[in-house]
Motif scaffolding. Structure first.
Motif, PDB file in Angstrom:
ATOM      1  N   UNK A 481       0.841  -1.200   0.000  1.00 44.89           N
ATOM      2  CA  UNK A 481       0.000   0.000   0.000  1.00 44.89           C
ATOM      3  C   UNK A 481       0.875   1.249   0.000  1.00 44.89           C
ATOM      4  N   UNK A 482       0.844   2.000  -1.099  1.00 43.58           N
ATOM      5  CA  UNK A 482       1.722   3.161  -1.220  1.00 43.58           C
ATOM      6  C   UNK A 482       1.231   4.369  -0.434  1.00 43.58           C
ATOM      7  N   UNK A 483      -0.090   4.491  -0.240  1.00 40.69           N
ATOM      8  CA  UNK A 483      -0.610   5.685   0.424  1.00 40.69           C
ATOM      9  C   UNK A 483      -1.436   5.381   1.667  1.00 40.69           C
ATOM     10  N   UNK A 536      10.809  -5.216   3.530  1.00 40.13           N
ATOM     11  CA  UNK A 536       9.619  -4.911   2.750  1.00 40.13           C
ATOM     12  C   UNK A 536       9.862  -3.902   1.641  1.00 40.13           C
ATOM     13  N   UNK A 537      11.052  -3.291   1.615  1.00 42.42           N
ATOM     14  CA  UNK A 537      11.361  -2.280   0.597  1.00 42.42           C
ATOM     15  C   UNK A 537      12.219  -2.828  -0.537  1.00 42.42           C
ATOM     16  N   UNK A 538      12.503  -4.132  -0.510  1.00 41.58           N
ATOM     17  CA  UNK A 538      13.387  -4.738  -1.515  1.00 41.58           C
ATOM     18  C   UNK A 538      12.553  -5.334  -2.644  1.00 41.58           C
ATOM     19  N   UNK A 539      13.077  -5.308  -3.859  1.00 42.65           N
ATOM     20  CA  UNK A 539      12.318  -5.724  -5.039  1.00 42.65           C
ATOM     21  C   UNK A 539      12.029  -7.224  -5.054  1.00 42.65           C
ATOM     22  N   UNK A 540      10.999  -7.591  -5.823  1.00 44.36           N
ATOM     23  CA  UNK A 540      10.511  -8.968  -5.865  1.00 44.36           C
ATOM     24  C   UNK A 540      11.558  -9.936  -6.419  1.00 44.36           C
ATOM     25  N   UNK A 541      12.278  -9.535  -7.460  1.00 46.72           N
ATOM     26  CA  UNK A 541      13.256 -10.435  -8.077  1.00 46.72           C
ATOM     27  C   UNK A 541      14.323 -10.890  -7.077  1.00 46.72           C
ATOM     28  N   UNK A 542      14.690  -9.990  -6.176  1.00 47.35           N
ATOM     29  CA  UNK A 542      15.697 -10.348  -5.172  1.00 47.35           C
ATOM     30  C   UNK A 542      15.158 -11.409  -4.222  1.00 47.35           C
ATOM     31  N   UNK A 543      13.867 -11.334  -3.891  1.00 50.50           N
ATOM     32  CA  UNK A 543      13.264 -12.357  -3.035  1.00 50.50           C
ATOM     33  C   UNK A 543      13.207 -13.701  -3.753  1.00 50.50           C
ATOM     34  N   UNK A 544      12.991 -13.676  -5.068  1.00 51.95           N
ATOM     35  CA  UNK A 544      12.989 -14.923  -5.838  1.00 51.95           C
ATOM     36  C   UNK A 544      14.371 -15.570  -5.780  1.00 51.95           C
ATOM     37  N   UNK A 545      15.427 -14.761  -5.959  1.00 53.96           N
ATOM     38  CA  UNK A 545      16.796 -15.288  -5.873  1.00 53.96           C
ATOM     39  C   UNK A 545      17.085 -15.813  -4.468  1.00 53.96           C
ATOM     40  N   UNK A 546      16.606 -15.075  -3.461  1.00 52.00           N
ATOM     41  CA  UNK A 546      16.798 -15.485  -2.063  1.00 52.00           C
ATOM     42  C   UNK A 546      16.110 -16.825  -1.798  1.00 52.00           C
ATOM     43  N   UNK A 547      14.887 -16.994  -2.322  1.00 57.82           N
ATOM     44  CA  UNK A 547      14.152 -18.245  -2.144  1.00 57.82           C
ATOM     45  C   UNK A 547      14.872 -19.405  -2.830  1.00 57.82           C
ATOM     46  N   UNK A 548      15.422 -19.139  -4.017  1.00 55.68           N
ATOM     47  CA  UNK A 548      16.144 -20.189  -4.740  1.00 55.68           C
ATOM     48  C   UNK A 548      17.378 -20.631  -3.959  1.00 55.68           C
ATOM     49  N   UNK A 549      18.102 -19.666  -3.390  1.00 59.84           N
ATOM     50  CA  UNK A 549      19.289 -19.997  -2.597  1.00 59.84           C
ATOM     51  C   UNK A 549      18.912 -20.785  -1.346  1.00 59.84           C
ATOM     52  N   UNK A 550      17.830 -20.365  -0.673  1.00 63.62           N
ATOM     53  CA  UNK A 550      17.379 -21.070   0.526  1.00 63.62           C
ATOM     54  C   UNK A 550      16.970 -22.499   0.176  1.00 63.62           C
TER      55      UNK A 550
END
Length: 611
Positions: A481-483, A536-550
């Protein structure tokens, strides 16, 4: 190849000179034969439950040093740690990411981003310091989590710790190339090899980055004290250059550049803050040097907290200076400070800045190399990673195997991957680990097996769950939610009430023996909330990479790490029983009573059941 083969007494590790064999990597019973391995895989559920519900002890972690064949040399004092802390942190973050985030995300308000990420880092420093003083071993946060949250959580954190160091080193090495090119009067990509056939972000190959990593590797394996002396010299040089940047930059300041202070508002400040956390990564390397510190109780608090306060102040002043020198939208993304001096007509100064940035980033690489090897060494002592990595060289007193392998991995990543991709992924791993360390500190203060009542334990679990849930909800609401603002009116009061409840209704079961975090539970709880919020301020692609590493970590753990660490724990349990010390319950059992407990029962020689 090797002619020497002997077992080091009490460690179960065989030394084989220069040669390597299967027993150097998988010496445990589960890997002796295929039949043993199949049997171990069938027992995975029960073994996993044992590792999840078992906690190590302070003394067990300290005594694990014997598994490295030789002890690391105690040569460091608070002065060394102070400079190591500054050398570990002041590097690519400030000299590269400041320009990137100021230009594209936060504008001149990037100084506030540094304040936010600096507060988060300082809260984490407090948590690390208490652990490092009480458990002065090379394992850093891995050892702390193993003591308080158990083997399984410690392993997940361990994998992310190693990823953090590899990515951090790779990012700094690529930034080193950028400033080296500036020093030589070239564009950064002039020294890189373009490979159009590779995916964007991985298509600029960087041989210079590999060269500096090789040099750092040689320095790191030679001597810790020697690395410390070199770090002094390089840190002094880059502090002098930083003072030059501040003084000369403010002479050319134009306050009109601050008119559009926060072009993307508060959201831009926090989004930049999550990425700029990269600039604070490295201080945890100092905690891994506790094993080599002469007086941990005195030296570690001064070294860790002092270096972080100085670093945060320097970052904020540098960020202000950069944005006063030129409009934020004209800041160069690769070498912002060098190009800023060129913009104001002082082209000659760019070479001074480039030289200072190079020395700063060399310090970061060197301290990171020292720290990451010590993490891997302690992880290997538990056999979650092959024990070959735990060996300490008898001549240099350094973990040569761990250092070389970690820097080889760093070199491969640095050769291919651009800094922007590295920075976001690094921040996720780092914030996740720092959050876990804060949780572990609350567990350490409020839960001791055999001391804490069942009622107090249940209340602790409830309040911790509420702190984590409200923090995650706040970060999620921020990301989606941006606002909106109504969600914060629910999640923030829950976090406050949960922290108050922990303070009022759960008595502390343990007091620190030498140095403790002030304002418990407020500071650790705030650390949890801020770290999760920044996630919560980090982009989605980074979470995908993080999930792959985990996912990769979990695969390795279930196939190898779980069975190796389980066998090792059972082996030491058997040795303890043979010595007549009485029965134990799962885990690393080679500890002794902790004399610092209030009632003589804290940190008994047995491993404790998990919360």
């Amino acid at each position: 190849m090797g002619v020497e083969s002997e077992e080091v007494s009490g460690t179960g590790i065989r030394r084989r000179g220069c040669s390597c064999s299967k027993d150097d990597f998988l010496p445990e019973e589960s890997f002796r034969t295929w039949g043993n391995y199949v049997k171990a895989m069938k027992e995975t559920p029960s073994r996993l439950m044992n590792r999840v519900t078992t906690r190590s002890g302070d003394q067990a972690e300290i005594q694990m040093k014997a598994r490295s064949q030789h002890e690391m040399k105690k040569t460091l004092n608070w002065w060394d740690l102070l400079w190591f802390g500054m050398g570990a942190v002041i590097g690519a973050g400030i000299f590269v990411l400041t320009g990137l985030e100021a230009r594209e995300v936060a504008g001149p308000a990037v100084v506030l981003s540094y304040v936010v990420s600096g507060i988060s880092a300082l809260l984490s420093v407090f948590c690390y310091t208490e652990f490092a003083v009480e458990i002065p071993v090379a394992g850093g946060s891995f050892a702390y989590l193993r003591v308080e949250l158990g083997d399984f959580m410690a392993f997940i954190a361990a994998g992310n710790i190693l990823l953090e160091y590899v990515i951090s080193g790779a990012g700094v090495a690529r930034s080193w190339t950028s400033y080296f090119a500036t020093l030589c009067g070239h564009e950064p990509n002039d020294f890189r090899i373009s490979a159009p056939s590779l995916q964007k972000g991985y298509d600029q190959l960087d041989p210079v980055a590999i060269g500096i990593i090789v040099v750092v590797c040689i320095l790191a394996v030679t001597s810790t004290k020697g690395s410390s002396r070199l770090n002094y010299i390089s840190s002094i040089v880059h502090v002098v250059v930083i003072l030059f940047i501040i003084i000369a930059g403010l002479i050319k300041a134009d306050t009109n550049n601050y008119r559009d202070f926060a072009p993307n508002g508060v959201r831009g400040v926090f989004k930049a803050s999550a990425v700029l956390f990269f600039a604070y990564v490295g201080f945890d390397a100092v905690s891994t040097m506790a094993e080599e510190t002469k007086d941990p109780a005195r030296d570690i608090p001064i070294g860790l907290v002092g270096s972080m306060v100085i670093t945060t102040t320097i970052y904020c002043v540098l960020a202000i200076t950069l944005c006063l020198m030129q409009p934020y939208y004209k800041i160069d993304k690769d070498a912002p400070f060098s190009e800023a001096f060129k913009y104001v007509g002082w082209g000659w100064a760019q070479y001074i800045v480039a030289f200072g940035a190079l020395t700063a980033m060399t310090s970061v690489l060197l301290v990171g190399a020292v720290g990451q090897a010590r993490y891997l060494t302690h992880i290997a002592r538990t056999h979650m990673m092959p024990p070959w990595f735990a060996i300490v060289n008898s001549r240099t007193g350094t973990p040569v195997n761990a250092t070389v392998v970690m820097l080889a991995a760093t070199a491969v990543i640095a050769f291919f991957t651009e800094l922007g991709i590295l920075a976001n992924l690094l921040s996720i791993s780092t914030l996740f680990i720092f959050m876990l360390v804060a949780v572990a500190l609350l567990v350490r203060r409020y839960y001791v097996s055999g001391v804490t009542t069942a009622g107090d334990r249940n209340k602790l679990v409830i309040f911790l769950a509420l702190i984590l849930a409200s923090s995650i909800a706040t970060a999620t609401y921020w990301g989606l939610s941006e606002k909106g603002w109504i969600g914060y009116c629910i999640t923030v009061p829950i976090w406050i009430l949960a922290t108050v409840g922990l303070r009022v209704f759960v008595p502390q079961a343990r007091q620190p023996k030498m140095w403790g975090v002030p304002l418990v539970p407020w500071l650790p709880s705030a650390s949890i909330a801020i770290n999760i919020f920044l996630l919560g301020s980090i982009d989605k692609d980074s979470f995908v990479r993080f999930a792959a590493w985990t996912g990769f970590l979990l695969l390795y753990y279930f196939l190898f790490g779980l069975h190796a660490s389980y066998d090792t724990a059972m082996m030491y349990e058997g040795k303890t029983l043979e010595s007549g010390e009485g029965p134990k319950t799962g885990g690393e059992l080679e500890g002794e009573p902790d004399a610092g407990s209030k009632d003589g029962s804290i940190d008994a020689p047995t491993s404790q059941n998990s919360l």
